[in-house]
Enzyme design. Structure first.
Site, PDB file in Angstrom:
ATOM      1  N   CYS A   1      24.747  10.851   3.963  1.00 20.62           N
ATOM      2  CA  CYS A   1      23.618   9.992   3.591  1.00 20.62           C
ATOM      3  C   CYS A   1      22.331  10.619   4.109  1.00 20.62           C
ATOM      4  CB  CYS A   1      23.812   8.605   4.204  1.00 20.62           C
ATOM      5  SG  CYS A   1      22.463   7.467   3.867  1.00 20.62           S
TER       6      CYS A   1
ATOM      7  N   HIS B   1      27.335   3.497  -3.143  1.00 17.36           N
ATOM      8  CA  HIS B   1      26.625   3.885  -1.910  1.00 17.36           C
ATOM      9  C   HIS B   1      25.177   3.377  -1.950  1.00 17.36           C
ATOM     10  CE1 HIS B   1      25.712   7.024   1.319  1.00 17.36           C
ATOM     11  NE2 HIS B   1      24.512   6.694   0.898  1.00 17.36           N
ATOM     12  N   GLU B   2      24.517   3.564  -3.097  1.00 15.81           N
ATOM     13  CA  GLU B   2      23.103   3.170  -3.206  1.00 15.81           C
ATOM     14  C   GLU B   2      22.947   1.643  -3.225  1.00 15.81           C
ATOM     15  OE1 GLU B   2      21.111   5.385  -2.552  1.00 15.81           O
ATOM     16  OE2 GLU B   2      22.327   7.120  -3.020  1.00 15.81           O
TER      17      GLU B   2
ATOM     18  N   HIS C   1      22.945   0.148   0.130  1.00 20.05           N
ATOM     19  CA  HIS C   1      21.671   0.267   0.850  1.00 20.05           C
ATOM     20  C   HIS C   1      20.791  -0.975   0.643  1.00 20.05           C
ATOM     21  CE1 HIS C   1      21.550   4.178   2.768  1.00 20.05           C
ATOM     22  NE2 HIS C   1      21.907   4.813   1.673  1.00 20.05           N
TER      23      HIS C   1
HETATM   24 ZN    ZN Z   1      22.631   6.730   1.764  1.00 16.41          ZN
END
Ligand code: ZN
Length: 184
Positions: free
Chosen positions: A103, A145-146, A149
């Protein structure tokens, strides 16, 4: 377009739930352009607004599959750019797959995370129109993953085991078909 600073580590912007975008204002349009620029500059295959300390539900992803053939004969990789406001996972496959992630907000580390093999993402495009995107494989991993966030979740909170977290060793290639990269 401006390359913004990517926040890292304990920055509070990485730990909060980002707010839903209700209108595509000039500020949001500027943020979209800056996120794309910042992702390309990093470089990364994805970036979420909280990573530039912007408290908005917005992600950008740009990814193209590597060709199987040798580089001399293969077609150049065609990358596709996705801009999604208020992304939500509307469907997920039963199948999950473990892969190694990095990341941009946790520089210097890699770890193994289990993700859905395929997902359908619903959200809005940059004009504010509803879109549905079906993705699988590594691209599905990038989206998951995004989207995490946006809820203040880093991949390090989802490791299959804490001892899979490891330092990136500069210049040392991992063996076999092992695949690791900083996602975004
Ligand atoms: Zn990330």
């Amino acid at each position: 377009m401006t390359v913004r600073e990517i926040v890292v580590g304990d920055h509070p912007a990485l730990r909060r739930k980002a707010r839903k975008i209700v209108k595509v204002t000039p500020e949001i349009r500027k943020l979209i352009e800056d996120l794309i620029e910042t992702m390309r500059d990093a470089p990364g295959v994805g970036l979420a607004a909280p990573q530039v300390a912007a408290n908005e539900r917005l992600i950008v992803v740009e990814y193209g599959e590597e060709p199987d053939e040798p580089a001399e004969t293969a077609e150049p990789i065609k990358k596709k750019l996705y801009v999604v406001l208020n992304p939500e996972i509307a469907w997920a496959s039963e199948e999950t797959v473990v892969g190694t992630e990095g990341c941009l907000s946790v520089p210097g580390w890699l770890g193994d995370v289990s993700r859905y093999e395929a997902i359908t993402v619903k959200g809005l495009n940059r004009e504010g129109h509803k879109i549905t995107i079906k993705v699988e494989g590594w691209l599905a991993r990038i989206f998951q993953h995004e989207i995490d966030h946006l809820d203040g979740i880093l991949y390090t909170a989802k490791l299959v085991s804490p001892d899979t977290l490891r330092r990136v060793v500069e210049g040392q290639e991992e063996a076999g078909d092992f695949r690791a990269e900083a996602i975004g």
